[in-house]
Scaffold this motif. Structure first.
Motif, PDB file in Angstrom:
ATOM      1  N   LYS A 131      -9.145 -17.292 -11.297  1.00 14.17           N
ATOM      2  CA  LYS A 131     -10.412 -16.748 -11.794  1.00 14.17           C
ATOM      3  C   LYS A 131     -11.553 -17.691 -11.404  1.00 14.17           C
ATOM      4  CE  LYS A 131      -8.931 -13.061 -13.924  1.00 14.17           C
ATOM      5  NZ  LYS A 131      -9.335 -11.703 -13.513  1.00 14.17           N
ATOM      6  N   TRP A 132     -12.617 -17.102 -10.852  1.00  7.78           N
ATOM      7  CA  TRP A 132     -13.788 -17.892 -10.493  1.00  7.78           C
ATOM      8  C   TRP A 132     -14.651 -18.138 -11.725  1.00  7.78           C
ATOM      9  CZ3 TRP A 132     -14.674 -19.937  -5.707  1.00  7.78           C
ATOM     10  CH2 TRP A 132     -13.905 -19.455  -4.648  1.00  7.78           C
ATOM     11  N   CYS A 133     -15.249 -19.307 -11.777  1.00  7.02           N
ATOM     12  CA  CYS A 133     -16.178 -19.661 -12.853  1.00  7.02           C
ATOM     13  C   CYS A 133     -17.595 -19.747 -12.285  1.00  7.02           C
ATOM     14  CB  CYS A 133     -15.771 -20.987 -13.490  1.00  7.02           C
ATOM     15  SG  CYS A 133     -14.080 -21.004 -14.147  1.00  7.02           S
ATOM     16  N   GLN A 134     -18.551 -20.007 -13.148  1.00  3.28           N
ATOM     17  CA  GLN A 134     -19.944 -20.081 -12.712  1.00  3.28           C
ATOM     18  C   GLN A 134     -20.156 -21.284 -11.800  1.00  3.28           C
ATOM     19  OE1 GLN A 134     -22.456 -20.067 -16.182  1.00  3.28           O
ATOM     20  NE2 GLN A 134     -22.022 -17.941 -16.696  1.00  3.28           N
ATOM     21  N   THR A 135     -20.957 -21.067 -10.755  1.00  2.00           N
ATOM     22  CA  THR A 135     -21.260 -22.147  -9.821  1.00  2.00           C
ATOM     23  C   THR A 135     -22.368 -23.026 -10.393  1.00  2.00           C
ATOM     24  OG1 THR A 135     -22.864 -20.775  -8.657  1.00  2.00           O
ATOM     25  CG2 THR A 135     -20.595 -20.738  -7.850  1.00  2.00           C
ATOM     26  N   ALA A 136     -22.399 -24.281  -9.946  1.00  2.00           N
ATOM     27  CA  ALA A 136     -23.431 -25.215 -10.378  1.00  2.00           C
ATOM     28  C   ALA A 136     -23.600 -26.289  -9.311  1.00  2.00           C
ATOM     29  CB  ALA A 136     -23.054 -25.865 -11.718  1.00  2.00           C
ATOM     30  N   ASN A 137     -24.865 -26.578  -8.974  1.00  2.00           N
ATOM     31  CA  ASN A 137     -25.186 -27.633  -8.006  1.00  2.00           C
ATOM     32  C   ASN A 137     -24.459 -27.434  -6.681  1.00  2.00           C
ATOM     33  OD1 ASN A 137     -26.774 -28.898  -9.990  1.00  2.00           O
ATOM     34  ND2 ASN A 137     -24.982 -29.981 -10.800  1.00  2.00           N
ATOM     35  N   ASN A 138     -24.457 -26.182  -6.203  1.00  2.00           N
ATOM     36  CA  ASN A 138     -23.820 -25.842  -4.925  1.00  2.00           C
ATOM     37  C   ASN A 138     -22.330 -26.167  -4.887  1.00  2.00           C
ATOM     38  OD1 ASN A 138     -26.230 -24.903  -3.745  1.00  2.00           O
ATOM     39  ND2 ASN A 138     -26.822 -26.999  -3.212  1.00  2.00           N
ATOM     40  N   ALA A 139     -21.716 -26.247  -6.042  1.00  2.00           N
ATOM     41  CA  ALA A 139     -20.278 -26.481  -6.126  1.00  2.00           C
ATOM     42  C   ALA A 139     -19.593 -25.231  -6.667  1.00  2.00           C
ATOM     43  CB  ALA A 139     -19.968 -27.683  -7.017  1.00  2.00           C
ATOM     44  N   LEU A 140     -18.371 -25.004  -6.217  1.00  2.00           N
ATOM     45  CA  LEU A 140     -17.583 -23.864  -6.673  1.00  2.00           C
ATOM     46  C   LEU A 140     -16.596 -24.330  -7.732  1.00  2.00           C
ATOM     47  CD1 LEU A 140     -16.775 -22.265  -3.193  1.00  2.00           C
ATOM     48  CD2 LEU A 140     -18.622 -21.640  -4.753  1.00  2.00           C
ATOM     49  N   PHE A 141     -16.401 -23.507  -8.762  1.00  2.00           N
ATOM     50  CA  PHE A 141     -15.475 -23.822  -9.835  1.00  2.00           C
ATOM     51  C   PHE A 141     -14.523 -22.644 -10.014  1.00  2.00           C
ATOM     52  CE2 PHE A 141     -19.244 -26.311 -10.627  1.00  2.00           C
ATOM     53  CZ  PHE A 141     -18.758 -27.552 -11.025  1.00  2.00           C
ATOM     54  N   LEU A 142     -13.258 -22.952 -10.224  1.00  2.00           N
ATOM     55  CA  LEU A 142     -12.289 -21.885 -10.442  1.00  2.00           C
ATOM     56  C   LEU A 142     -11.125 -22.372 -11.278  1.00  2.00           C
ATOM     57  CD1 LEU A 142      -9.720 -21.928  -7.888  1.00  2.00           C
ATOM     58  CD2 LEU A 142     -11.905 -22.167  -6.790  1.00  2.00           C
ATOM     59  N   LEU A 143     -10.482 -21.409 -11.938  1.00  2.00           N
ATOM     60  CA  LEU A 143      -9.290 -21.658 -12.747  1.00  2.00           C
ATOM     61  C   LEU A 143      -8.079 -21.110 -12.016  1.00  2.00           C
ATOM     62  CD1 LEU A 143     -10.625 -20.550 -16.241  1.00  2.00           C
ATOM     63  CD2 LEU A 143      -9.996 -22.886 -15.651  1.00  2.00           C
ATOM     64  N   GLY A 255     -19.759 -18.054 -20.148  1.00  2.00           N
ATOM     65  CA  GLY A 255     -19.665 -19.149 -19.201  1.00  2.00           C
ATOM     66  C   GLY A 255     -19.086 -20.426 -19.762  1.00  2.00           C
ATOM     67  N   GLU A 256     -18.651 -20.406 -21.019  1.00  2.00           N
ATOM     68  CA  GLU A 256     -18.162 -21.628 -21.662  1.00  2.00           C
ATOM     69  C   GLU A 256     -16.697 -21.549 -22.054  1.00  2.00           C
ATOM     70  OE1 GLU A 256     -20.620 -22.364 -25.000  1.00  2.00           O
ATOM     71  OE2 GLU A 256     -22.440 -22.772 -23.818  1.00  2.00           O
ATOM     72  N   THR A 257     -16.179 -20.354 -22.275  1.00  2.00           N
ATOM     73  CA  THR A 257     -14.814 -20.212 -22.789  1.00  2.00           C
ATOM     74  C   THR A 257     -14.010 -19.281 -21.894  1.00  2.00           C
ATOM     75  OG1 THR A 257     -15.518 -18.396 -24.248  1.00  2.00           O
ATOM     76  CG2 THR A 257     -15.512 -20.627 -25.180  1.00  2.00           C
ATOM     77  N   TRP A 269      -9.883 -20.936 -25.124  1.00  2.00           N
ATOM     78  CA  TRP A 269     -10.167 -22.301 -24.683  1.00  2.00           C
ATOM     79  C   TRP A 269     -11.661 -22.480 -24.462  1.00  2.00           C
ATOM     80  CZ3 TRP A 269      -6.027 -25.753 -23.759  1.00  2.00           C
ATOM     81  CH2 TRP A 269      -4.754 -25.181 -23.659  1.00  2.00           C
ATOM     82  N   ASN A 270     -12.107 -23.723 -24.579  1.00  2.00           N
ATOM     83  CA  ASN A 270     -13.412 -24.129 -24.082  1.00  2.00           C
ATOM     84  C   ASN A 270     -13.184 -24.879 -22.772  1.00  2.00           C
ATOM     85  OD1 ASN A 270     -15.833 -25.947 -23.670  1.00  2.00           O
ATOM     86  ND2 ASN A 270     -16.496 -24.857 -25.495  1.00  2.00           N
ATOM     87  N   LEU A 271     -13.987 -24.566 -21.764  1.00  2.00           N
ATOM     88  CA  LEU A 271     -13.774 -25.170 -20.453  1.00  2.00           C
ATOM     89  C   LEU A 271     -13.859 -26.691 -20.477  1.00  2.00           C
ATOM     90  CD1 LEU A 271     -15.787 -22.716 -18.143  1.00  2.00           C
ATOM     91  CD2 LEU A 271     -13.339 -23.187 -18.018  1.00  2.00           C
ATOM     92  N   GLU A 272     -14.645 -27.235 -21.409  1.00  2.00           N
ATOM     93  CA  GLU A 272     -14.834 -28.682 -21.451  1.00  2.00           C
ATOM     94  C   GLU A 272     -13.818 -29.390 -22.341  1.00  2.00           C
ATOM     95  OE1 GLU A 272     -16.956 -30.126 -19.449  1.00  2.00           O
ATOM     96  OE2 GLU A 272     -17.543 -28.151 -18.713  1.00  2.00           O
ATOM     97  N   ILE A 273     -12.974 -28.650 -23.044  1.00  2.00           N
ATOM     98  CA  ILE A 273     -12.005 -29.264 -23.969  1.00  2.00           C
ATOM     99  C   ILE A 273     -10.609 -28.821 -23.547  1.00  2.00           C
ATOM    100  CG2 ILE A 273     -11.256 -29.472 -26.366  1.00  2.00           C
ATOM    101  CD1 ILE A 273     -14.116 -28.714 -27.190  1.00  2.00           C
ATOM    102  N   SER A 274      -9.811 -29.757 -23.089  1.00  2.00           N
ATOM    103  CA  SER A 274      -8.494 -29.415 -22.554  1.00  2.00           C
ATOM    104  C   SER A 274      -7.351 -29.718 -23.519  1.00  2.00           C
ATOM    105  CB  SER A 274      -8.256 -30.178 -21.244  1.00  2.00           C
ATOM    106  OG  SER A 274      -8.316 -31.579 -21.455  1.00  2.00           O
TER     107      SER A 274
END
Length: 522
Positions: A131-143, A255-257, A269-274
């Motif tokens: 699953k793709w997540c929101q992009t930030a600072n020209n970087a790609l994020f995915l799960l 965009g957070e969970t 889940w929260n993306l910032e808490i693993s």
């Protein structure tokens, strides 16, 4: 003044019919676009190379695939940025039909095979979902996830940095073309001016100093070049939260969970808490002998962050609202199709199990796939599906054979077009089917994952027959002959098209046939 008689074209009935005909989308003509990893005739496919997940990002400019070897491969679109800027395209009076082109971007090893020593269980590296997540600072994020562990990845392009302006002149080389490295050389005695009392000795011995040594020492300079290098980094690892195999993950619109689902539980889940997750759905009974159904898929609503849906092995879809309670034991809506009296058999519950669900982009409809059919559901009408599409009805007399070789348990995925007008899913013999989503549509195309997708196309697809059940009016179409497949060809159960994805804004489909990624456009 006498009124002129109305022509047939001017009559209200004719105008309404003409307007309806204009609104009805025409069947698409699919064309081959690209293939990655095409297999040669007779070539054996390695198990680790078989594609197990496909996903477009929200923009449609990036595509990710995962395979059974735990690798994630990223592709990026090139036909938009290379040919013209977006502003130039907007200035054009007519849109230019472009051939969608993707190119290989990068790949990385997402998961490795593991072993659970407490349960004596091998954990495969196979990628179940991406699953793709929101992009930030020209970087790609995915799960990405396998059976037990979810990982959060960051992919960024960085310019390559090189060290230049060295003290030593390395332009001279020996006869064999090799060059000495300053790091492998040494001096026997240093002079006050920084020179060396004699020639430096090394493996190549091809670097010389000017007479009298160097006039001064210069610090090396790091220069940023124009070349880019893809840097992949694992930001988070979400582990040890599922006792059973993870079958789906889904991002929230906030965009957070995100959620992860296994056979009996759904965790938030929260993306910032693993190291912490919240269990929001638990269908595990106190006594496992009382277990009657399991969770097969779960997905967040595309715009409402408090709403999600999950499907079960009994063919039902439950819509839950996270605002009702912390543990969502009770559903807000239940979508199920009641079977006709006297139609139940040994295989009824097996083929009713939902293998995949997808929300339409507008959030109004849900598309579900069971073994034999696609069903389109309206969130405002839980009495039954608004349309049912027969995928491979010719297999119904073969259910006993399919049960014997376990093919009846294959998990086919489904997808919707960005405008919601069409739906698609895979079948056997590397075929996939595209249906018109509106009730008036007769579109029912059969295509093959090859360079010639239309070669097994049904020339005259069966017109959908409307059936009025006791609960709701539904549309059933795409029925085929019960003795042969849709095109009179023999079918191959060993070649199955399980995974496919529809571009979010264009009529473009990416599908996986074993280790090959085929892309088509219309």
């Amino acid at each position: 003044m006498e009124r002129e008689p109305m022509s047939p074209d001017d009559r209200p009935e004719s105008s309404a019919a003409a307007a309806a005909a204009q609104q009805q989308p025409q069947p698409l003509e699919w064309r081959f676009a690209q293939v990655f990893g095409e297999r040669a005739a007779g070539e054996d496919v390695q198990e680790v190379d078989i594609i197990s997940a496909i996903e477009f990002d929200k923009s449609g400019n990036h595509l990710a695939t995962g395979d059974r070897g735990g690798r994630v491969v990223l592709f990026e679109r090139t036909d938009i940025s290379d040919n013209a800027s977006r502003r130039e395209l907007e200035r054009q009076e007519y849109p230019v039909a472009r051939h969608p082109e993707f190119r290989y971007k990068t790949e990385f090893q997402s998961h490795e095979p593991e072993f659970d020593y407490l349960k004596s269980l091998e954990i495969e590296e196979k990628i179940n979902k991406i699953k793709w997540c929101q992009t930030a600072n020209n970087a790609l994020f995915l799960l990405s996830t396998n059976d037990k562990t979810i990982k959060y990845w960051k992919v960024q392009e960085k310019k390559v940095k090189r060290v230049s302006v060295m003290n030593l002149d390395t332009s001279q080389s020996s006869d064999n073309g090799s060059t000495s490295s300053p790091g492998t050389s040494s001096c026997r005695a240093l002079l006050p001016n920084g020179g060396c009392s004699e020639m430096m000795y090394s493996t190549n011995n091809n670097i010389s100093f000017p007479p009298g040594g160097c006039a001064s020492l210069r610090l090396p300079v790091v220069v940023t070049g124009q070349e880019f290098n893809h840097v992949v980094r694992c930001r988070r690892v979400y582990a040890h939260a599922h006792d059973y195999h993870i079958n789906s993950i889904s991002n929230n619109s906030d965009g957070e969970t995100f959620i992860s689902a296994d056979d009996l539980r759904i965790n938030l889940w929260n993306l910032e808490i693993s190291n912490q997750s919240f269990n929001i759905v638990d269908v595990k009974p106190a006594n496992m002998e009382d277990l009657t159904e399991v969770i097969t898929c779960a997905e967040f609503h595309p715009t409402h962050c408090n709403t999600l849906a999950y499907s079960s092995s009994k063919g039902t879809i439950r819509l839950i609202d996270l605002r009702q309670s912390a543990l969502c034991d009770n559903h807000a809506k239940l979508f199920e199709e009641h079977e006709a009296p006297g139609s139940r058999s040994f295989f009824t519950e097996i083929i009713a199990s939902v293998s995949d669900i997808k929300f339409a982009r507008d959030g109004r409809h849900i598309l579900s796939r069971d073994y034999m059919t696609l069903k389109l559901w309206d969130l405002n009408m839980d009495s039954g599906p608004v349309a049912t599409f027969q995928v491979h009805e010719y297999l119904r007399p073969k259910l006993c054979d399919l049960y014997e070789n376990d093919s009846i348990f294959d998990k086919f995925e489904c997808c919707l077009s960005g405008d919601g007008l069409r739906v698609a899913t895979g079948s056997y013999s590397n075929l996939f089917r595209v249906f018109g989503g509106s009730p008036e549509s007769t579109e029912a195309s059969t295509l093959e994952a090859s360079r010639n997708p239309m070669r097994r196309q049904v020339v005259n697809p069966a017109r959908p027959a409307r059936t009025l059940t006791s609960l709701t009016r539904a549309v059933r179409r795409g029925g085929e002959n019960t003795s042969i497949d849709a095109n009179g060809n023999s079918y191959d159960l060993s070649t199955k098209l399980l995974h496919l994805a529809w571009h979010p804004t264009e009529n473009s489909i990416a599908c996986a046939a074993a280790n090959s990624l085929y892309m088509y456009y219309a």
